[in-house]
Design an enzyme around this catalytic site. Structure first.
Site, PDB file in Angstrom:
ATOM      1  N   SER A 164       0.646  -1.067   0.066  1.00 12.21           N
ATOM      2  CA  SER A 164       0.043   0.122   0.034  1.00 12.21           C
ATOM      3  C   SER A 164       0.918   1.370  -0.065  1.00 12.21           C
ATOM      4  O   SER A 164       1.993   1.159  -0.012  1.00 12.21           O
ATOM      5  CB  SER A 164      -0.998  -0.182   1.267  1.00 12.21           C
ATOM      6  OG  SER A 164      -0.195   0.306   2.441  1.00 12.21           O
ATOM      7  N   LYS A 165       0.140   2.493  -0.080  1.00 13.59           N
ATOM      8  CA  LYS A 165       0.849   3.584  -0.094  1.00 13.59           C
ATOM      9  C   LYS A 165       1.905   3.863   0.856  1.00 13.59           C
ATOM     10  O   LYS A 165       3.021   4.545   0.514  1.00 13.59           O
ATOM     11  CB  LYS A 165       0.004   4.782  -0.009  1.00 13.59           C
ATOM     12  CG  LYS A 165      -1.158   4.883  -1.030  1.00 13.59           C
ATOM     13  CD  LYS A 165      -2.563   4.425  -0.499  1.00 13.59           C
ATOM     14  CE  LYS A 165      -2.832   3.054  -0.865  1.00 13.59           C
ATOM     15  NZ  LYS A 165      -3.869   2.123  -0.437  1.00 13.59           N
ATOM     16  N   ARG A 166       1.890   3.280   2.215  1.00 10.31           N
ATOM     17  CA  ARG A 166       2.761   3.537   3.074  1.00 10.31           C
ATOM     18  C   ARG A 166       3.990   2.792   2.762  1.00 10.31           C
ATOM     19  O   ARG A 166       5.106   3.076   3.695  1.00 10.31           O
ATOM     20  CB  ARG A 166       2.409   3.286   4.344  1.00 10.31           C
ATOM     21  CG  ARG A 166       1.697   1.780   4.662  1.00 10.31           C
ATOM     22  CD  ARG A 166       0.872   1.872   5.897  1.00 10.31           C
ATOM     23  NE  ARG A 166       0.371   0.386   5.824  1.00 10.31           N
ATOM     24  CZ  ARG A 166       1.081  -0.767   6.384  1.00 10.31           C
ATOM     25  NH1 ARG A 166       2.405  -0.455   6.940  1.00 10.31           N
ATOM     26  NH2 ARG A 166       0.691  -2.012   6.219  1.00 10.31           N
ATOM     27  N   HIS A 167       4.158   1.817   1.783  1.00  7.58           N
ATOM     28  CA  HIS A 167       5.354   1.094   1.492  1.00  7.58           C
ATOM     29  C   HIS A 167       6.060   2.020   0.334  1.00  7.58           C
ATOM     30  O   HIS A 167       7.124   1.543  -0.076  1.00  7.58           O
ATOM     31  CB  HIS A 167       5.175  -0.240   0.915  1.00  7.58           C
ATOM     32  CG  HIS A 167       4.411  -0.993   1.841  1.00  7.58           C
ATOM     33  ND1 HIS A 167       2.899  -1.462   1.736  1.00  7.58           N
ATOM     34  CD2 HIS A 167       4.903  -1.622   2.979  1.00  7.58           C
ATOM     35  CE1 HIS A 167       2.802  -2.392   2.962  1.00  7.58           C
ATOM     36  NE2 HIS A 167       3.992  -2.317   3.591  1.00  7.58           N
ATOM     37  N   GLY A 168       5.259   2.906  -0.035  1.00  9.18           N
ATOM     38  CA  GLY A 168       6.272   3.955  -1.120  1.00  9.18           C
ATOM     39  C   GLY A 168       5.013   4.196  -2.216  1.00  9.18           C
ATOM     40  O   GLY A 168       4.056   3.685  -1.954  1.00  9.18           O
TER      41      GLY A 168
END
Length: 468
Positions: A241-245
């Site tokens: 998800s977004k929090r992984h980049g």
RNA sequence: GUCCCCAUCGUCUAGCUCGGCCCAGGACACCGGCCUUUCACGCCGGCGACAGGGGUUCAAAUCCCCUUGGGGACGCCA
């Protein structure tokens, strides 16, 4: 299977956001399976969620597909334009007693779901309306009537045979209260009607498949082959998800990644062909076999993607890569020089730049002229080398701006003075590029050309003279 | 919680289908060295894994079971 045995695969994104990395890989596998077998690849937009679907998303997904080079043979087909078709199939189920109207409200259902979860039970529809014999009405939905016993199973090309107890399933909704059909229904109708032979999709759909198999059976449709590809996880092993980049295909494009790099990276997630790491598009088409897809999830590794991108920048056609640079130049507010100049820049820098963004950043001095930072001037433009440097500038000024000629000129100066090139190299580099790290001096000189290079050298010389 | 799925170096993976060729191979990253006008590229070398436990077998990374761990699904989303 189609009448003539032709393979037909599809990619069916829902236009509720960008094309996600995971979706892109699913699309890639699906596309490759079609291309490998000489079949057809169909693009279908699953926009039956009127609330969240947007035309903008559809457009962006199509654009990303094109950028990746995943061309489709049919479509895009929008499900929102086939509503009457789906409704007629729901009616058929209703007529045959395989579906029924339900008047339970979302709030009621939500409350029941909550208590079930709290009690440690699996949340299931409690069949409240199953035998009420309700007809259509405001706020009502249509549910499928499923058997409560027995098992449903299917063969997955990747995971093998999967069997689920029918008691685990419940009477899910086919038609929403707003008249829109739901995913499980439309996916079956479309896959069947479009003669999709191989349903290739994400792992997260395995639990849905038994429900769909039941729908296939209810309509008497033949079952397609199913292939559920493993998920792509983040570094912490949870769903990417977004929090992984960055997770959208477009984001990678904007960061200066090449489509062939992303494709090559993605294809190697859960798929391999021996020890081979680099695949051209044609090799992929020749070599890809859905049976070689592994069963376990893969962690997204940005470093390896970067390595591949560097590889393709290093080995790709410099002129083509040069053609991709203007938008990156403009983003930084740099002037956009001619194509042939850009091509030379690419050739100079590509051993040391991993993205197009880096090409522009690392090679900024090719595009703009900036005085070197004061600390570097002080360190490298010293009075001690002033005289040789003056000689050097005079000689270079009269030299042809080709790499060989320039190198020869400098070499002769070195011979005359008995100096080592080391003495001159960094001062020249700083004078020309404003940095201590750059491509080879002679490449830089030749590419910059007389008119850009000489003034910079002279500026360095005057600094040395001032210091004296 | 229930159900489904998965399990080889930090990561991607080869090997598992047809047990012996594997005291496990490649790649990314990392660490050394060489090359060298900087930095890279390239080349050479190093570090590093069969989750655990039971079986089956002359022999298991490869087959079976259990445990553990992880992921996914349980929507009027797809």
């Amino acid at each position: 299977m189609t009448e003539d045995g032709t393979v037909r695969t599809r990619f069916a994104p829902s236009p509720t956001g960008y094309l996600h990395i995971g979706g892109a890989r699913t699309a890639l596998f699906s596309w490759l399976h079609a291309r490998h077998t000489g079949g057809k690849f169909i693009l279908r937009v699953e926009d039956t969620d009127a609330q969240r679907s947007t035309e903008e998303s559809s457009l962006q997904i199509l654009e990303a597909m094109e950028w990746l080079g995943l061309d489709w043979d049919e479509g895009p087909i929008f499900q929102s334009k086939r509503l009457d078709l789906y409704r007629s199939y729901v009616q058929r189920l209703l007529d045959e007693g395989k579906a029924y109207w339900c008047e339970c409200t979302p709030d009621e259902l939500e409350a029941k779901r909550k208590t079930a979860l709290e009690k440690g039970e699996k949340p299931k529809y409690d069949l409240t309306c199953r035998n009420k014999g309700l007809g259509p009405g405001p706020g009502r939905v249509v549910r499928i009537a499923l058997p409560s016993s027995g098992v449903t199973s299917f063969d997955d090309m990747i995971k093998g045979r999967i069997t689920v107890d029918n008691a685990e399933l419940d009477d899910f909704i086919l038609l929403r209260s707003d008249g829109m059909p739901t995913y499980n229904l439309v996916v079956v109708i479309d896959d069947a009607l479009m003669n999709i032979t191989h349903v290739i999709r994400g792992d997260d759909h395995v639990n849905n498949t038994p429900r769909q198999v039941l729908i296939y059976q209810a309509f008497g449709f033949d079952l397609p082959f199913f292939a559920h590809v493993p998920m792509i996880l983040g570094a912490d092993k949870t769903r990417l998800s977004k929090r992984h980049g960055a997770t959208s295909v477009t984001a990678y494009k904007d960061m200066g990644y090449l489509p062939e790099a992303l494709v090559n990276y993605l294809v190697r997630l859960s798929w391999s062909h021996g020890d081979q790491e680099i695949f051209s598009r044609q090799e992929l088409i020749d070599l890809f076999d859905i049976h070689d897809v592994g069963r376990s999830a893969a962690v997204f590794n940005p470093e390896k993607l970067l390595w591949l991108n560097h590889h393709y920048i290093k080995t790709g056609d410099p002129d083509r890569i040069a053609g991709l640079l203007p938008e990156f130049l403009q983003a930084r507010g740099y002037p956009v020089p001619g194509r042939s100049y850009l091509t030379r820049v690419v050739t100079d820098v590509r051993e040391r730049t991993k993205t197009l963004e880096e090409v522009v950043e690392f090679g900024d001095f090719y595009f703009i002229d900036r005085e070197p930072p004061e600390d570097l001037c002080e360190k490298f433009f010293t009075p001690e080398i002033r005289d040789v440097f003056r000689l050097l500038v005079e000689k270079i000024e009269r030299t042809d701006f080709t790499k060989d000629a320039l190198e020869e000129t400098v070499q002769s100066l070195l011979n005359e003075t008995g100096l080592k090139f080391k003495v001159l190299a960094q001062p020249m580099r700083v004078a020309l590029t404003g940095k201590t790290v750059s491509p080879g001096i002679f490449e830089v000189l030749a590419t910059l050309g007389h008119d850009r290079a000489i003034p910079r050298l002279k500026r360095a010389l005057s600094y040395m003279e001032k210091e004296a």
